[in-house]
Each structure stands twice: as C-alpha cells, then as structure tokens.
Design a protein around this motif. Structure first.
Motif, mmCIF file in Angstrom:
data_model
loop_
_atom_site.group_PDB
_atom_site.id
_atom_site.type_symbol
_atom_site.label_atom_id
_atom_site.label_comp_id
_atom_site.label_asym_id
_atom_site.label_seq_id
_atom_site.Cartn_x
_atom_site.Cartn_y
_atom_site.Cartn_z
ATOM 1 N N UNK A 134 0.820 -1.212 0.000
ATOM 2 C CA UNK A 134 0.000 0.000 0.000
ATOM 3 C C UNK A 134 0.855 1.263 0.000
ATOM 4 N N UNK A 135 1.849 1.281 -0.894
ATOM 5 C CA UNK A 135 2.716 2.455 -0.986
ATOM 6 C C UNK A 135 3.154 2.666 -2.433
ATOM 7 N N UNK A 136 3.360 3.908 -2.844
ATOM 8 C CA UNK A 136 3.856 4.142 -4.201
ATOM 9 C C UNK A 136 5.243 3.533 -4.376
ATOM 10 N N UNK A 137 5.545 3.160 -5.599
ATOM 11 C CA UNK A 137 6.764 2.415 -5.888
ATOM 12 C C UNK A 137 8.019 3.154 -5.445
ATOM 13 N N UNK A 138 8.044 4.469 -5.575
ATOM 14 C CA UNK A 138 9.276 5.185 -5.242
ATOM 15 C C UNK A 138 9.697 4.983 -3.798
ATOM 16 N N UNK A 139 8.758 4.708 -2.903
ATOM 17 C CA UNK A 139 9.113 4.455 -1.509
ATOM 18 C C UNK A 139 9.886 3.157 -1.330
ATOM 19 N N UNK A 140 9.753 2.239 -2.275
ATOM 20 C CA UNK A 140 10.497 0.977 -2.217
ATOM 21 C C UNK A 140 11.867 1.094 -2.861
ATOM 22 N N UNK A 141 12.144 2.240 -3.494
ATOM 23 C CA UNK A 141 13.410 2.446 -4.198
ATOM 24 C C UNK A 141 14.303 3.453 -3.487
ATOM 25 N N UNK A 142 13.951 3.790 -2.251
ATOM 26 C CA UNK A 142 14.749 4.732 -1.484
ATOM 27 C C UNK A 142 14.000 5.964 -1.059
ATOM 28 N N UNK A 143 12.763 6.103 -1.528
ATOM 29 C CA UNK A 143 11.990 7.288 -1.187
ATOM 30 C C UNK A 143 12.327 8.462 -2.086
ATOM 31 N N UNK A 144 11.674 9.583 -1.862
ATOM 32 C CA UNK A 144 11.850 10.761 -2.702
ATOM 33 C C UNK A 144 13.222 11.395 -2.470
ATOM 34 N N UNK A 145 13.931 11.652 -3.564
ATOM 35 C CA UNK A 145 15.178 12.409 -3.501
ATOM 36 C C UNK A 145 14.987 13.842 -3.971
ATOM 37 N N UNK A 146 13.797 14.151 -4.489
ATOM 38 C CA UNK A 146 13.512 15.497 -5.013
ATOM 39 C C UNK A 146 12.002 15.721 -5.014
ATOM 40 N N UNK A 147 11.592 16.934 -5.248
ATOM 41 C CA UNK A 147 10.174 17.257 -5.214
ATOM 42 C C UNK A 147 9.450 16.858 -6.494
ATOM 43 N N UNK A 148 10.149 16.865 -7.610
ATOM 44 C CA UNK A 148 9.543 16.503 -8.880
ATOM 45 C C UNK A 148 10.601 16.032 -9.850
ATOM 46 N N UNK A 149 10.155 15.520 -10.993
ATOM 47 C CA UNK A 149 11.037 14.959 -12.003
ATOM 48 C C UNK A 149 11.088 15.919 -13.189
ATOM 49 N N UNK A 150 12.233 16.563 -13.411
ATOM 50 C CA UNK A 150 12.402 17.463 -14.541
ATOM 51 C C UNK A 150 12.247 16.693 -15.844
ATOM 52 N N UNK A 151 11.433 17.223 -16.766
ATOM 53 C CA UNK A 151 11.207 16.532 -18.037
ATOM 54 C C UNK A 151 11.460 17.477 -19.204
ATOM 55 N N UNK A 152 11.748 16.877 -20.345
ATOM 56 C CA UNK A 152 11.817 17.648 -21.586
ATOM 57 C C UNK A 152 10.875 17.032 -22.604
ATOM 58 N N UNK A 153 10.423 17.852 -23.531
ATOM 59 C CA UNK A 153 9.544 17.363 -24.585
ATOM 60 C C UNK A 153 10.136 17.712 -25.945
ATOM 61 N N UNK A 154 9.437 17.345 -27.014
ATOM 62 C CA UNK A 154 9.956 17.469 -28.374
ATOM 63 C C UNK A 154 9.324 18.641 -29.116
ATOM 64 N N UNK A 155 10.166 19.564 -29.563
ATOM 65 C CA UNK A 155 9.728 20.628 -30.456
ATOM 66 C C UNK A 155 10.372 20.399 -31.814
ATOM 67 N N UNK A 156 9.656 20.769 -32.876
ATOM 68 C CA UNK A 156 10.208 20.533 -34.206
ATOM 69 C C UNK A 156 9.512 21.447 -35.206
ATOM 70 N N UNK A 157 10.071 21.522 -36.393
ATOM 71 C CA UNK A 157 9.470 22.304 -37.454
ATOM 72 C C UNK A 157 10.109 21.990 -38.783
#
Length: 402
Positions: free
Chosen positions: A102-125
């Motif tokens: 009854x816990x999110x997976x990240x708690x089984x991997x060491x818990x949170x190391x940061x507040x959020x996960x920086x992401x990038x997306x795809x721009x093109x033209x």
C-alpha cells in the motif's frame, strides 16, 4: 503470496503495445510493459512460450531472484527481446509489491530524492522559424527543457520532424518506409538552428538535440564543438555506440554534454562509456533494459562516475514504462532529466495513470505501486497492426543509421 496466472494484452490504440498482467492468489495484480517498437510480437512469443510458464507458483516479492532466474537461467543473455521480456515481468512484480504494501513504488526504491522529475519534450518544425514557434509553444506550457529538431534544407525527410499535419510518430503501418539523408547538409545546418534559438529565447531554457546515431565519431566531434557556444543540455546519440571507444574521440574535441543509450539493454552496453567518463547521461530505458531491478543497479553504477540518468520516454513506450521511469527518477540520487512525449488521448484512455505534469516537472502520483491501470475492454477494440520504424539511405543509396 503466490503467482497464479500471467497473460499478455496486445493492443493498438494509435500504436502497438504489449502489456503483461501477473495475478496472485491474494487478488493483487501487477502490470508490466513488454513493447519493443517494430518487433512487438517477438517479445510476446518469448514471454508466452518461454517465460510465463516459469512464473506460476513463485513468490512475487522475490524480484531479485526471479530477475536472476530469467537472466542467468536462459543461458542466452541480453539482447532487446530477452531484456524487454525480463523487464515486463520485473516491473509487474514491483507493481504487485507496491500494491501489497500500500505504498507508491518510489518508496520501495529509497523514497523521494527530489520534489519533482524534470522533463523535456519534443519541439520541431519544417524549418527554423517553425521550430522556434514550437519551442515557444512548449515553454508557454511550462516546460523548462525542450528538444529541438528542424528540417534540413535539401533533405526531404529529417529525423524528428513529423509529416505534414501529423503528430511525430515514426512507427508506420505496413512495410518500412525509406528516407534519404545527407550528413554534410545536416552538419552545416544544425548550428544555425541553435544560434537562432538562443538569440530569440535567451539562455534560461534548456535546449537538447538528438543526432540519432547518424554521424561518425569525427563528424560528431565537429558537431559538438560547433554547438558549444549555445550550451546545450545534451547532444544525444551522436554516433552508434556499439564501438564504445569511438566516444573517446568525440570527448577529446568537445565539451558539449553527451547522452546515449536508448537502444542499450544492459549495463554492459555502457560499462566502459561510464567508467572512462565518455558520456554524461545514460538513456537506457526501463522496458528495454531489464526492468526496475536492472535500471536501479545501472543508475547506482553510473553515480560512481558522475553520470546521470536521462531515460528514453517516447511514445513507443506505454504509460506503464513512463510511470516506472518517474518513480525511479524521483528516487535515485543521480537523476538528470526524463524524456516526455505526450501519448495520444486514445492511449491515455486505455492506460489510465496517476502521473501528472506541472511547471516543467512530473510526479508519478501517490497511488500504491505504479499508479497505472489498463482498460482491457477498450484495449480489445484496437487489435495489433503490423508497423515498422523507417530506414534511411544516403543520397547515393547506401543504407545508413536511421
């Protein structure tokens, strides 16, 4: 707790996905992604014929032992089909473990190391002005990091640029399409794209670029050096990485950060690249790299050499893998950035998920396990359709890397 059943769900809500469901005697089930773009049924057959029968009766909490059994026990190790199959099982077992506890997976991997996960997306033209507009659009949506690709003048089809009116999606129904490529035109053009982006957008936005294995080492060295004034977040897959020592030449000539590995399927594919400080980001995805168990070990090894994660996250991976990457990215200390392409509304309808995007960051959510479910009734309405990735040829007809 024991595994009582395991079965595959193969569907095509806008693109093909292979999903593994593992059931237990306590009514808890887990989901794993088994999608290998363009070779989906090879993985399905490997699982159906050789892996799933071996799971029945096992304790799903024994993720390490089951991983070793599937990897070492087959004798024939590694390769994308084998490692994708192992990953599907491994991720489904971690999903079961999170739900049972009854816990999110990240708690089984060491818990949170940061507040959020920086992401990038795809721009093109199709050209630089269109690419600039695309980057601006994603910045307005809150993205802090954007991968930029643009059509190369004189090249009919450039990697990363969608066909008119279509979202970028390289897997196509029917037999593989072919495109023509000119390295010379690309090398002369690419720096002008990023010069324009920096002039118009300033220095704060993180800019990334994917070469997609198309250059020789000395060509990649030239490109990296020419891009240095525009301080890219990274230059991705500058050349094919089978010959790991080729990155030594690139590294000697440029300080542009290098990311590679989306086609890797084990730590050993990147072992020398990391220990010799030849790359800065490891891109091996969870679904093709043996699952969470192996990805965590790879990340821990990378951390010894100041290499950070930058997992592949295109739409050839289902939301199950995206969720797994976000959980791991939230937990590991040496996280770098996570690729994020938007799945289609139809795909998101089949794979409902808890992860969210806000102001440049994503979070996997706090649901137990992965936080992803599959609507099997909806999935059944979209049967598998054969699709292939494109191939590329040079202007003289020589087959080259796509």
């Amino acid at each position: 707790m024991k595994i009582t059943a395991a079965r595959l769900i193969v569907c095509s809500p806008d693109r093909n996905f292979v999903t593994l469901r593992i059931d237990t005697d306590e009514g808890i089930y887990g989901l794993g992604d088994a999608t290998l773009n363009g070779r989906e049924l090879a993985v399905a057959a490997y699982l159906e014929e050789h892996v799933l029968p071996c799971l029945i009766g096992r304790d799903p909490f024994q993720t390490e032992d089951i991983w070793q059994y599937l990897y070492r026990g087959a004798y024939w190790r590694r390769g994308p089909v084998t490692m994708t199959s192992i990953a599907a099982v491994d991720v489904a077992l971690w999903d079961i473990k999170g739900k049972a506890l009854n816990t999110p997976l990240y708690n089984l991997l060491g818990g949170r190391s940061r507040e959020g996960v920086l992401v990038y997306t795809h721009a093109n033209g199709r050209d630089i002005p269109e690419a600039l507009d695309s980057v601006r659009k994603y910045m307005d949506e809150g993205y802090l990091a954007v991968r930029a690709q643009a059509g190369v003048p004189g090249v009919a089809s450039s990697y990363g640029v969608p066909k008119a009116g279509k979202p970028y999606e390289p897997a196509e129904r029917g037999l593989p399409s072919e495109s023509l490529w000119s390295t010379e035109k690309y090398l002369n053009f690419a720096p002008s794209l990023f010069e324009k982006l920096r002039v118009e957008l300033g220095s704060d936005v993180h800019l990334l670029h994917d070469v997609h294995h198309r250059l020789t080492p000395i060509e990649a060295a030239r490109l990296g050096k020419s891009l240095e004034p525009f301080h890219l977040f990274w230059m991705e897959d500058p050349c094919p990485a089978e010959l790991q020592e080729s990155f030594e030449l690139i590294r000697r000539h440029t300080t542009t950060p290098i990311a590679t590995g989306e086609v890797f399927n084990s730590l050993w594919d990147a072992h020398d690249l990391m220990r010799h400080h030849l790359i800065d980001y490891i891109r091996m995805t969870i679904v093709h790299g043996g699952g969470i168990t192996h990805a965590k070990k790879t990340a821990d090894f990378a951390a010894l050499y100041q290499v950070r994660t930058g997992y592949h996250g295109a739409t050839d991976l289902s939301p199950i893998t995206m969720a797994a990457a976000l959980h791991l990215g939230l937990a590991v200390h040496n996280f770098g950035i996570q690729e994020h392409m938007h799945h289609s509304p139809l795909t998101d309808g089949v794979f409902t998920h808890q992860y969210t995007f806000d102001a440049g960051y994503m979070h996997p959510g706090n649901a137990p396990g992965l936080g992803v479910e599959i609507d099997e009734a909806l999935a059944a309405k979209y049967p598998y359709q054969r699709a292939y990735l494109p191939v590329a040829r040079k202007l003289d007809g020589t087959l080259t890397d796509w």
